[in-house]
Write an enzyme that holds these catalytic residues in place. Structure first.
Site, short mmCIF file in Angstrom:
data_model
loop_
_atom_site.label_atom_id
_atom_site.label_comp_id
_atom_site.label_asym_id
_atom_site.label_seq_id
_atom_site.Cartn_x
_atom_site.Cartn_y
_atom_site.Cartn_z
N ASN A 12 -2.60 27.67 47.14
CA ASN A 12 -2.05 27.24 48.42
C ASN A 12 -2.86 27.93 49.51
OD1 ASN A 12 -0.50 26.66 50.69
ND2 ASN A 12 1.45 26.97 49.66
N ARG A 92 -2.57 22.67 46.73
CA ARG A 92 -1.83 22.05 47.84
C ARG A 92 -2.87 21.56 48.84
NH1 ARG A 92 -0.47 24.55 52.89
NH2 ARG A 92 1.08 23.34 54.05
N HIS A 180 4.93 19.38 55.03
CA HIS A 180 5.91 20.14 54.24
C HIS A 180 6.49 19.31 53.10
CE1 HIS A 180 6.62 23.10 57.79
NE2 HIS A 180 5.80 23.63 56.90
N ARG A 241 2.69 27.66 66.84
CA ARG A 241 2.45 26.28 67.25
C ARG A 241 3.49 25.85 68.28
NH1 ARG A 241 2.26 24.13 61.15
NH2 ARG A 241 0.34 25.13 60.45
N GLU A 381 7.26 25.79 46.69
CA GLU A 381 6.13 24.85 46.68
C GLU A 381 5.24 25.05 45.46
OE1 GLU A 381 5.29 24.10 51.41
OE2 GLU A 381 4.74 26.05 50.57
#
Length: 396
Positions: A12, A92, A180, A241, A381
């Protein structure tokens, strides 16, 4: 055919870190996890934790750029691959563009197309491609599988896909994608395993709230809308962000500060959100600790909770109501005060928190009599990547 005891490495890659984990067996049992952090900064670190004490590592290293960090990772992987050969590597990949919707083996053609999609997400894609290409050079015969973070939202209803800009840009792949997806897949799978019937036949709002934050509206197990759009910078404010901002800011700052498009992109991705409002920290824990004495921290927390609440209301409207609300991610899983502030005032939607259960971070934090089940679920994840890779490998 999948080996009897597959060994799957998940990767990832972020802009300043690389997380990895090693899974064994058909049940995807995690045996090692680690990360290279602070890439590009002083005192980068490699930390590895495993079931075998010999696997544990904690050291400082020099990683002035991403290529240096990848080299460190390759050396670590090579040592493990010599001891126990890997079955496959799962990556990912943040953006699958308009084409890729399912986990699949990485090919030369795919890599070429992913390079073409790279401008869609210049914050993540170049580093992810660097990792894929490094693995191919070092382990050319090792299968690599791409797991796309946009896949969960690939089949959004058309009205939720469209960007309200001239139609000709759609042919260039400009649409709302959402992200996501691996987290949301994990959460929905866990809802099913927990026996929640709304996972397959109901209205679910998923709130992945971490350093990156987004929400998704899910009906009967399918994504129907999400807060992030063409890029991961859209939606709610995040650690650094901005989330949604008035596009007129681009032209205004270009005129008043001579800000270039590149500088604007850097501002909304790396210097905005919680950090931009508080001017002190991008970490929600820091802001909660100092908000009683720092109005900037208090306003950053307040803005975050307010915007998440608004998106929950919007998605309840899109779904025609809601049955389940799920909090996940570092903030969503671990911050009872934030969950309380988000849910405060949403009783009209059927959301009623049990504050004792909320304070104790229980799996279900809503009142028994509430119309909406409010859950806290640890998203995984890496586990989802391992399962996807296992499924692909078993078909080859």
């Amino acid at each position: 055919m999948q080996p009897a005891n597959p060994r799957i490495l998940t990767i990832n890659g972020g802009s300043s870190s690389i997380k990895f984990a090693l899974f064994e067996g058909g049940d995807s049992r995690r045996v090692v996890e680690g990360a290279i952090s602070r890439i590009g900064l002083s005192e980068a670190t490699l930390r590895v934790k495993g079931a075998n004490p010999a696997d544990n590592v904690s050291l400082s290293l020099s990683a002035p750029d991403y290529a240096a960090a990848v080299s460190v990772l390759m050396s670590w992987v090579e040592g493990h691959n010599k001891r126990d050969a890997l079955t496959a590597v799962g990556h990912r990949v943040v953006h699958g563009g308009p084409k890729y919707r399912e986990a699949q083996r990485i090919t030369v053609v795919m890599v070429r197309e992913l390079h073409e999609f790279s401008p869609f997400d210049p914050e993540h894609m170049p580093e992810e491609l660097l990792l894929i290409e490094a693995f191919h050079r070092r382990f050319p015969d090792l299968p690599q599988i791409a797991c796309f973070d946009t896949a969960f939202h690939h089949d959004l209803p058309r009205v939720a896909q469209l960007l309200p800009i001239p139609r000709r840009y759609e042919a260039q792949g400009l649409r709302r994608y959402g992200f996501h997806g691996l987290s949301y897949s994990s959460l929905m799978e866990q809802l099913v395993s927990q026996g929640d019937p709304t996972a397959t036949a109901g209205r679910v709002i998923l709130a992945h709230l971490g350093s990156g934050a987004s929400l998704a509206a899910v009906r009967d197990g399918k994504s129907v809308d999400t807060s992030m759009g063409f890029t991961p910078a859209a939606g709610v404010p995040m650690s650094t962000r901005s989330g949604d901002v008035d596009p007129g800011l681009v032209w205004y700052l270009a005129r008043t500060e001579k800000m270039t498009a590149k500088q604007f992109n850097e501002m909304v991705n790396a210097r905005s959100g919680l950090l931009g409002i508080s001017e002190t920290s991008s970490d929600m824990r820091d802001l909660l600790a100092c908000e009683p004495r720092d109005v900037r921290a208090a306003e950053a927390v307040g803005l975050f909770c307010y915007q998440v609440k608004k998106w929950i209301g919007a998605f309840a409207a899109a779904l025609g109501g809601m049955d389940t609300l799920v909090f996940a991610g570092g903030i969503g899983e671990n911050s009872p005060p934030v969950r309380t502030r988000i849910c405060d005032g949403l009783g009209f939607l059927g959301i009623e928190l049990d504050e004792t259960h909320n304070a104790e971070n229980r799996a279900v934090i809503s009142k028994a009599a509430g119309r909406v089940a409010v859950r806290v679920i640890h998203t995984d994840e890496e586990q989802m990547i391992a399962k996807m890779v296992g499924a692909v490998v078993s078909l080859n």
